[in-house]
Design an enzyme around this catalytic site. Structure first.
Site, mmCIF file in Angstrom:
data_model
loop_
_atom_site.group_PDB
_atom_site.id
_atom_site.type_symbol
_atom_site.label_atom_id
_atom_site.label_comp_id
_atom_site.label_asym_id
_atom_site.label_seq_id
_atom_site.Cartn_x
_atom_site.Cartn_y
_atom_site.Cartn_z
ATOM 1 N N TYR A 56 0.709 -1.180 0.067
ATOM 2 C CA TYR A 56 -0.002 0.059 -0.088
ATOM 3 C C TYR A 56 0.805 1.301 -0.066
ATOM 4 O O TYR A 56 1.490 1.692 1.038
ATOM 5 C CB TYR A 56 -0.820 0.020 1.195
ATOM 6 N N SER A 152 -5.234 -13.550 3.636
ATOM 7 C CA SER A 152 -6.340 -12.832 3.020
ATOM 8 C C SER A 152 -6.590 -13.633 1.754
ATOM 9 O O SER A 152 -5.444 -14.138 1.020
ATOM 10 C CB SER A 152 -5.732 -11.320 2.725
#
Length: 327
Positions: A56, A152
């Site tokens: 990110y 995830s």
């Protein structure tokens, strides 16, 4: 802010937590000042759990969180993710060398000696046939670099496979009014194994805020512009894989059952919290006012059976045929 147990970790985390993708990048421009203000407001509202990833903003999100932790005295649990630095997703890329390097980078970005929770970041399905990868994570726990680990996932089937590994503490999966299959297939199994569930993309990339329109525009560096067809990563990450116009129509139907005094975002988040198997929802926020609104969902009364049934009917009629069995 209410809290829920995070799997078998012993941690109690805020049921509305903070997803830190938007403050890192791929959601249009946001200043570090606005990002820090949003993070600070989240803590003010009782959030004690933040989800981020090494990619990110190429570490920007992690570094902002490190600054936040330096500023605040209360415990803040940080979950990060690794694996998306690979130029191409392959099982072989999840090697001991790569995993160690990624984790070391996150340790530096987060200015810490041990990562609270590391999640494999949507690895290939075939990885779940390679128990040695989870053995490497076990070794990194023993080395003190990681406290706990999880995954995830893109697909429910991957979530179910993850439960086969005894030290997986958490599964992060897309779950919202437009992505209901996890509740049918996965949640009961996760509860039985005492595995925490992090509900990501809880507002369907903003669709479920009720603020987007047919003529809404998105910056060139916003994934809601460049990834609508899955050009950069799995299309399910953008608007939950729902066609934009169909999603807007479904939102207008949901809006009719939102009680007076609730924002659309609060209703959508409270809908997620109606499922006891969910540990927390992790909406993002680039501005303080978004964070305040999101966090308000924790203090709301339960939705009525009629409201829950209405959302289910809208899903069955407008959304299910297009997404249900894809993920």
């Amino acid at each position: 802010m209410k809290e829920r147990a995070l799997g078998r970790t012993g941690w109690k985390v805020s049921e509305i937590s903070f997803g830190a993708w938007a403050i890192g990048g791929a959601w249009g421009q946001v200043s570090d000042e606005d990002s820090m203000a949003a993070l600070q407001k989240a803590i003010d509202c009782g959030v004690n759990f933040i989800d981020t990833a090494d990619v990110y903003g190429n570490g920007r999100s992690e570094r902002l969180i490190a600054k936040l932790k330096k500023d605040r005295k209360q415990e803040i649990i940080v979950a990060t993710k690794v694996g998306r630095r690979l130029p191409q997703q392959t099982v072989e890329g999840y090697s001991r060398e790569n995993l160690t390097q990624w984790i070391d980078n996150s340790l530096r970005n987060l200015s810490t000696d041990t990562l609270d929770l590391v999640q494999l970041h949507c690895p290939p399905t075939a990885l779940y046939d390679r128990p040695e990868v989870f053995g490497i994570l076990d070794d990194l726990v023993k080395a003190g670099k990681v406290r706990y680990y999880g995954v995830s996932v893109e697909k429910v089937e991957e979530a179910l496979r993850a439960l086969e590994f005894p030290n997986v503490q958490t599964v992060q999966i897309i779950f919202n009014c437009f992505r209901q299959r996890p509740a049918e297939v996965f949640f009961a199994q996760a509860r039985r194994k005492q595995v925490g569930i992090l509900a990501r993309v809880p507002l369907a990339s903003g669709l479920l805020t009720g603020k987007l329109r047919r003529d809404s525009t998105f910056a060139s560096d916003d994934h809601r512009n460049f990834n609508r067809q899955g050009a950069a990563f799995d299309v399910g990450e953008t608007f939950s894989g729902v066609d934009y116009d169909i999603g807007l129509a479904a939102v207008e139907e949901i809006r009719k059952v939102v009680p007076a005094g609730l924002s659309m975002s609060q209703f959508a988040l409270r809908w997620i919290l109606m499922f006891d198997a969910v540990t927390c929802a992790i909406p993002g926020g680039k501005r303080s006012e978004q964070v305040i609104d999101n966090c308000g969902a924790s203090d709301l009364p339960a939705l009525t059976p009629e409201a829950m049934a209405a959302v289910r009917q809208i899903y069955d009629q407008k959304i299910r045929p297009r997404v249900h069995n894809r993920w």
